[in-house]
Write a protein that holds these residues in place. Structure first.
Motif, PDB file in Angstrom:
ATOM      1  N   ARG A   1      -7.855   5.504  -4.878  1.00  0.00           N
ATOM      2  CA  ARG A   1      -7.872   6.811  -4.174  1.00  0.00           C
ATOM      3  C   ARG A   1      -6.637   7.826  -4.575  1.00  0.00           C
ATOM      4  O   ARG A   1      -6.720   9.079  -4.325  1.00  0.00           O
ATOM      5  CB  ARG A   1      -7.312   6.503  -2.503  1.00  0.00           C
ATOM      6  N   HIS A   2      -5.674   7.169  -5.343  1.00  0.00           N
ATOM      7  CA  HIS A   2      -4.540   8.113  -5.866  1.00  0.00           C
ATOM      8  C   HIS A   2      -4.372   8.129  -7.262  1.00  0.00           C
ATOM      9  O   HIS A   2      -4.160   9.251  -7.978  1.00  0.00           O
ATOM     10  CB  HIS A   2      -3.399   7.843  -4.988  1.00  0.00           C
TER      11      HIS A   2
ATOM     12  N   ARG B   1       1.713   4.071  -3.227  1.00  0.00           N
ATOM     13  CA  ARG B   1       1.297   5.190  -2.629  1.00  0.00           C
ATOM     14  C   ARG B   1       2.479   6.086  -3.145  1.00  0.00           C
ATOM     15  O   ARG B   1       2.592   7.422  -3.703  1.00  0.00           O
ATOM     16  CB  ARG B   1       0.975   5.571  -1.503  1.00  0.00           C
TER      17      ARG B   1
ATOM     18  N   ASN C   1       0.694  -1.053   0.013  1.00  0.00           N
ATOM     19  CA  ASN C   1       0.132  -0.235  -0.007  1.00  0.00           C
ATOM     20  C   ASN C   1       0.787   1.089   0.040  1.00  0.00           C
ATOM     21  O   ASN C   1       0.685   2.105  -0.793  1.00  0.00           O
ATOM     22  CB  ASN C   1      -0.974  -0.070   1.063  1.00  0.00           C
ATOM     23  N   GLN C   2       1.989   1.231   0.967  1.00  0.00           N
ATOM     24  CA  GLN C   2       2.773   2.331   0.802  1.00  0.00           C
ATOM     25  C   GLN C   2       3.509   2.612  -0.452  1.00  0.00           C
ATOM     26  O   GLN C   2       3.817   3.811  -1.075  1.00  0.00           O
ATOM     27  CB  GLN C   2       3.728   2.451   2.117  1.00  0.00           C
TER      28      GLN C   2
ATOM     29  N   VAL D   1      -4.970   1.881  -3.591  1.00  0.00           N
ATOM     30  CA  VAL D   1      -4.246   3.031  -4.334  1.00  0.00           C
ATOM     31  C   VAL D   1      -4.819   3.465  -5.530  1.00  0.00           C
ATOM     32  O   VAL D   1      -4.741   4.903  -5.919  1.00  0.00           O
ATOM     33  CB  VAL D   1      -2.711   2.832  -4.138  1.00  0.00           C
TER      34      VAL D   1
END
Length: 478
Positions: free
Chosen positions: A142-143, A103, A99-100, A139
């Protein structure tokens, strides 16, 4: 090495990037799942697209079996060394999960100009970390989807790649799908400099695999190409098949044994069970899952008789791509000879069986080509091309044109294939086809008859249509 062919594939990808540039679609970003058989040229295609696009991009190549922590560290390093405008801002960032990491990708891609992000060998990431799919979905939603980025998810395990977009999986409904196929007949003809008939032979030998076709010097005959290939144990013709199989099927696995039996020419469930079982046939409970896996991976394909009568118990199995079919039939057992300098023996074995092997191997190529030529004015509703056989394979009809498959409403024509060097389709072949046509459910004495022949047809045969190598090649030309 020069990049040739793939015009339509490049245009598909360019079309996706154009839509991002023009702001078309429900989201700014677009995702495409790019799949296809191993060694078919997916990675090279995507790299070429990135290089030609003029857009900033990053290409990350996953490594099979790598520790997830090391994989994420490599992902971060790739971002920092990429051409993305935000690469300096993310340099040195550490991620404890995908997830990180993803992102961080979203931070690196620009907000104001289109960019491309490629994640290659996605199935290996899914295999390493069960949380990857969920992180990708989160991700993206949302991004990434809010930025003008084209996300290409590339992978060779077709069953895994298809599962990514299946209902109930995290990324369902978020990506378009693109299947990269081997080079088609027209590409092979251009790259080898051969006429239509020679190009068909080259397609059957190379399967349209780019690295093998690239090794075919323009104008070289099939025999000369094979002679050069079997004189070199490291030639692409020999190596590509072994590397492709070893990547998916270890030597000792039942899957490999089943594939080799099908490659040797066995087509029915019973014959495959007998051939792959060694001293005793493989049990149905063992063989059925293996065959299903090989079908899911698109290594094998099945054919069923095409007629107006359902026939689900008369299935025939075949190796899906022509190159692997050729490699399993001839090259696998010839490699020990070639390695000890006796490629001449391997070549003689190929030549001894070439005509009979080619006669069956060319049939799927012919059917696929006819599907590109039809429907036409003569048969405006023909959208299925298959064959027909009974359990005894007597008779066996090479071509059945119909309105649909697997069960037709109407049979439009029956046909025969004669793919010999010097003998045209003649009266004997026509009479045999005419005698056998009523065995096909849905056909009668008024059903039109057609032929496909390598070197023409005799005059005055009452055929409704006939096609030759030039027609097959034309089916693939832009």
């Amino acid at each position: 090495m020069d990049f040739r062919g793939r015009t339509s594939d490049l245009e598909l990808l360019n079309g996706q990037l154009r839509q991002i540039t023009l702001g078309q679609g429900g989201t700014q970003g677009r995702a495409v799942i790019v799949t296809g058989r191993r060694r078919v040229g997916k990675s090279r295609l995507v790299q070429e697209f990135c290089d030609r696009s003029g857009a900033p991009y990053v290409v990350f190549q996953a490594t099979r079996g790598r520790n997830p922590v090391a994989e994420r560290a490599e992902f971060a390093a790739t971002l920092a060394q990429s051409g993305l405008p935000g690469r300096e801002a993310v340099a040195g960032l550490q991620s404890s999960d995908w997830n990180q990491s993803l992102r961080t990708l979203a931070l690196a891609v620009p907000d104001d100009v289109p960019s491309i992000a490629v994640i290659d060998e996605v199935p290996w990431l899914v295999e390493q970390d069960s949380e990857f799919e969920g992180a990708l979905q989160t991700v993206w939603d949302r991004h990434l989807a809010t930025k003008p980025v084209l996300l290409l998810l590339v992978g060779s395990d077709m069953s895994v790649m298809e599962a990514l977009q299946s209902y109930g999986r995290p990324f369902f409904g978020r990506a378009a799908k693109m299947t990269v196929r081997p080079l088609h007949l027209a590409d092979v003809a251009r790259m080898t400099g051969l006429g239509a008939a020679g190009a068909v032979d080259a397609l059957l030998v190379t399967g349209g695999f780019p690295e093998v076709v690239q090794a075919w010097e323009p104008g070289m005959s099939r025999n000369d190409f094979l002679r050069a290939a079997v004189a070199n144990p490291l030639s692409p013709l020999l190596m590509a098949g072994e590397l492709s199989l070893l990547a998916e099927f270890p030597d000792a696995s039942h899957s490999r044994a089943v594939l080799e039996v099908v490659g040797s020419g066995e087509r029915t469930f019973t014959a495959i069970a007998n051939g792959a079982g060694g001293a005793s046939p493989l049990a149905s409970g063992t063989l059925s899952p293996i065959l299903n896996t090989l079908l899911e991976k698109r290594v094998l394909a099945t054919d069923s008789p095409l007629s107006t009568k359902p026939d689900t118990k008369n299935k025939r199995y075949r190796v899906a791509d022509p190159y692997l079919r050729f490699w399993l039939a001839f090259l696998q057992r010839g490699i020990p000879l070639i390695e000890r300098g006796r490629g001449d023996v391997a070549l003689r074995r190929i030549e001894a069986s070439w005509t009979s092997w080619r006669g069956r191997a060319v049939e799927p190529v012919i059917r696929e080509s006819l599907l590109r030529l039809l429907p036409n004015d003569r048969w405006p509703h023909t959208e299925a091309i298959g064959g027909w056989w009974n359990r005894q394979n007597n008779p066996e009809i090479d071509l059945v044109g119909a309105d649909r498959d697997p069960v037709a409403r109407q049979i439009h024509f029956l046909g025969s294939v004669k793919w010999l060097e010097t003998q045209p389709f003649g009266r004997r072949e026509y009479d045999a086809l005419a005698r056998e046509l009523t065995a096909v459910p849905g056909a009668d004495h008024d059903t039109p008859l057609v032929a496909v022949s390598r070197c023409g047809v005799d005059a005055n045969l009452p055929l409704a249509a006939h096609w030759g190598p030039e027609d097959l090649l034309a089916a693939w030309q832009d």
